[in-house]
Write an enzyme that holds these catalytic residues in place. Structure first.
Site, PDB file in Angstrom:
ATOM      1  N   MET A 126       0.961  -1.022   0.071  1.00  0.00           N
ATOM      2  CA  MET A 126       0.180   0.348  -0.132  1.00  0.00           C
ATOM      3  C   MET A 126       1.296   1.214  -0.096  1.00  0.00           C
ATOM      4  O   MET A 126       0.688   2.965   0.535  1.00  0.00           O
ATOM      5  CB  MET A 126      -0.891   0.247   1.173  1.00  0.00           C
ATOM      6  CG  MET A 126      -1.843  -1.559   1.159  1.00  0.00           C
ATOM      7  SD  MET A 126      -3.263  -1.065   1.868  1.00  0.00           S
ATOM      8  CE  MET A 126      -2.999  -0.884   3.263  1.00  0.00           C
ATOM      9  N   GLY A 127       2.401   1.720  -0.319  1.00  0.00           N
ATOM     10  CA  GLY A 127       3.400   2.470  -0.526  1.00  0.00           C
ATOM     11  C   GLY A 127       3.505   2.694   1.017  1.00  0.00           C
ATOM     12  O   GLY A 127       3.353   1.749   1.725  1.00  0.00           O
ATOM     13  N   ALA A 128       4.308   3.614   0.616  1.00  0.00           N
ATOM     14  CA  ALA A 128       4.594   4.394   2.660  1.00  0.00           C
ATOM     15  C   ALA A 128       5.549   3.150   2.750  1.00  0.00           C
ATOM     16  O   ALA A 128       6.028   2.584   3.365  1.00  0.00           O
ATOM     17  CB  ALA A 128       3.867   4.986   3.691  1.00  0.00           C
ATOM     18  N   LEU A 129       6.735   2.778   1.995  1.00  0.00           N
ATOM     19  CA  LEU A 129       7.635   2.120   1.989  1.00  0.00           C
ATOM     20  C   LEU A 129       8.421   1.949   2.641  1.00  0.00           C
ATOM     21  O   LEU A 129       9.374   3.361   3.106  1.00  0.00           O
ATOM     22  CB  LEU A 129       8.014   1.476   0.149  1.00  0.00           C
ATOM     23  CG  LEU A 129       7.321   1.142  -0.382  1.00  0.00           C
ATOM     24  CD1 LEU A 129       7.685   1.175  -2.112  1.00  0.00           C
ATOM     25  CD2 LEU A 129       6.052   0.176  -0.537  1.00  0.00           C
ATOM     26  N   HIS A 182       8.945  -3.653   3.681  1.00  0.00           N
ATOM     27  CA  HIS A 182       8.933  -3.900   1.826  1.00  0.00           C
ATOM     28  C   HIS A 182      10.097  -4.379   1.054  1.00  0.00           C
ATOM     29  O   HIS A 182      10.047  -5.475   0.262  1.00  0.00           O
ATOM     30  CB  HIS A 182       8.303  -2.846   1.550  1.00  0.00           C
ATOM     31  CG  HIS A 182       6.930  -2.590   2.430  1.00  0.00           C
ATOM     32  ND1 HIS A 182       6.762  -1.205   2.769  1.00  0.00           N
ATOM     33  CD2 HIS A 182       5.580  -2.908   2.062  1.00  0.00           C
ATOM     34  CE1 HIS A 182       6.022  -1.077   3.447  1.00  0.00           C
ATOM     35  NE2 HIS A 182       4.672  -2.135   3.067  1.00  0.00           N
ATOM     36  N   GLY A 196       4.413  -9.915   4.075  1.00  0.00           N
ATOM     37  CA  GLY A 196       5.401  -9.861   5.433  1.00  0.00           C
ATOM     38  C   GLY A 196       5.163 -10.857   6.592  1.00  0.00           C
ATOM     39  O   GLY A 196       3.236 -10.904   6.502  1.00  0.00           O
ATOM     40  N   GLU A 197       5.424 -11.435   7.439  1.00  0.00           N
ATOM     41  CA  GLU A 197       4.841 -12.199   8.537  1.00  0.00           C
ATOM     42  C   GLU A 197       4.586 -10.925   9.626  1.00  0.00           C
ATOM     43  O   GLU A 197       4.031 -11.566  10.403  1.00  0.00           O
ATOM     44  CB  GLU A 197       6.024 -12.918   9.240  1.00  0.00           C
ATOM     45  CG  GLU A 197       5.907 -14.100   8.120  1.00  0.00           C
ATOM     46  CD  GLU A 197       6.917 -15.125   8.987  1.00  0.00           C
ATOM     47  OE1 GLU A 197       7.652 -14.964   9.726  1.00  0.00           O
ATOM     48  OE2 GLU A 197       6.834 -16.480   8.429  1.00  0.00           O
ATOM     49  N   LYS A 198       4.992  -9.945   9.630  1.00  0.00           N
ATOM     50  CA  LYS A 198       4.195  -8.541  10.308  1.00  0.00           C
ATOM     51  C   LYS A 198       2.374  -9.247  10.404  1.00  0.00           C
ATOM     52  O   LYS A 198       2.245  -9.065  11.558  1.00  0.00           O
ATOM     53  CB  LYS A 198       4.550  -7.656  10.090  1.00  0.00           C
ATOM     54  CG  LYS A 198       3.963  -6.996  11.289  1.00  0.00           C
ATOM     55  CD  LYS A 198       5.006  -5.372  11.634  1.00  0.00           C
ATOM     56  CE  LYS A 198       4.175  -4.993  10.832  1.00  0.00           C
ATOM     57  NZ  LYS A 198       2.851  -4.446  10.853  1.00  0.00           N
TER      58      LYS A 198
HETATM   59  O1  PAF Z   1       0.217  -5.459   3.502  1.00  0.00           O
HETATM   60  C1  PAF Z   1      -0.669  -4.962   2.945  1.00  0.00           C
HETATM   61  O2  PAF Z   1       0.136  -3.930   3.028  1.00  0.00           O
HETATM   62  C2  PAF Z   1      -1.827  -5.287   2.116  1.00  0.00           C
HETATM   63  O3  PAF Z   1      -2.644  -6.003   3.628  1.00  0.00           O
HETATM   64  C3  PAF Z   1      -2.015  -5.754   0.892  1.00  0.00           C
HETATM   65  C4  PAF Z   1      -1.293  -7.021   0.958  1.00  0.00           C
HETATM   66  C5  PAF Z   1      -1.062  -5.012   0.105  1.00  0.00           C
HETATM   67  C6  PAF Z   1      -3.401  -5.157   0.207  1.00  0.00           C
HETATM   68  O4  PAF Z   1      -4.127  -4.236   0.070  1.00  0.00           O
END
Ligand code: PAF
Length: 281
Positions: free
Chosen positions: A29-32, A36, A148-150
């Site tokens: 969802m961005g804001a990497l 990520h 991610g496992e978070k």
């Molecule tokens: O984990 C996330 O960032 C979101 O839930 C995902 C998997 C990208 C779905 O919008």
């Protein structure tokens, strides 16, 4: 590195990528952040081409304010991804491109995986996650997709989703990446003041102590111990701590030797909701 905004524009790069070898998908969802980036690096090590999607999925937010506050950092995200590889396909569509005019979730039978923890506290969240992940997997058709496992509960639900919907993809879970203090990396950490960010490392410290206790104590005793730690903490409010087996995500009554357990936690640091989890055995 190409930035693509429409499904139509995505078709030809996907076709070329598939002719050249295997395709990996990293939905975000961005804001990497570095969490990520660890997914992207893992995907690059296992696939010839990697698609990173950046899409703040409206259907998975139970709270409009949370959605409105979600950071939009596309330029910074592009820059960060460019430092990892010039060979990524970035897909960053608008909601209309994905959902058309009806922004709605599908319903799924996740067999109870979605009714505990995040599912219990965030109504409709996993229907929204299932909806978008199914759409992205169907669109990109990767050989592997990385999560991610978070968000461990999300990971288990997505594994269930691909079985339910018969989607031919390997779902790969990747370890939690932590800040030096131990705080799990999250886009939400940016919303914490520097003092609160430091204090929030208490969450992981408590999880580590819970793990040490779980060796000799029952799940109930460990759970009550964790709850007490937060009662004494002025700035961190515990929403839940739960010990579950990792397959069914049911709260553990009696420990069994052949089962694997995790401790799951959600905490409010002022108005910022943070989650984390730890393998207990
Ligand atoms: O984990 C996330 O960032 C979101 O839930 C995902 C998997 C990208 C779905 O919008």
């Amino acid at each position: 590195m190409s930035l693509i905004k429409t499904k139509k524009e995505l078709q030809s790069p996907l076709l070329i990528a598939k002719e050249n070898g295997s395709l990996g998908l990293v939905p975000t969802m961005g804001a990497l952040h570095q969490g990520h980036i660890s997914l992207v690096k893992k995907a690059l090590s296992e696939n010839d081409t990697v698609v990173v999607t950046i899409f703040v999925n409206p259907t998975q937010f139970d709270n409009k304010e949370d959605l409105d506050k979600y950071p939009d950092t596309l330029d910074a995200d592009r820059k960060l991804l460019g430092e990892v590889s010039e060979n990524l396909i970035i897909f960053a569509p608008q909601a209309k491109e994905i959902y058309g005019s009806e922004i709605e979730s599908e319903s799924f039978d996740f067999g109870g995986l979605d009714t505990v923890m995040e599912g219990a506290f965030r109504e409709g969240h996993f229907e929204g996650v299932g909806t978008i992940v199914e759409k992205l997997l169907t669109l990109v058709q990767p050989a592997r997709a990385y999560f991610g496992e978070k968000d461990f509960q999300q990971l288990q639900i997505i594994k269930k989703l691909v079985v339910l919907k018969n989607i031919p993809v390997a779902i790969i879970g990747c370890p939690i990446v932590r800040e030096p203090s131990g705080l799990a990396m999250s886009s939400r950490n940016e919303r914490l003041s520097s003092e609160l960010r430091e204090e929030a490392s208490f969450i992981y410290k408590t999880l580590c102590s819970a793990k040490a206790r779980f060796g000799t104590k029952s799940a109930q005793v460990v759970t009550e111990w964790v709850e007490r730690q937060f009662e004494e903490h002025p700035d961190l409010e515990l929403e839940y701590f739960m010990i579950s087996d990792i397959e069914k995500l049911r709260p553990v009554q009696r420990k069994r030797r052949n089962k694997k357990y995790r401790g799951f936690i959600a905490v409010y640091a002022k108005d910022v909701r943070l989650i984390d989890n730890i393998a207990l055995n």
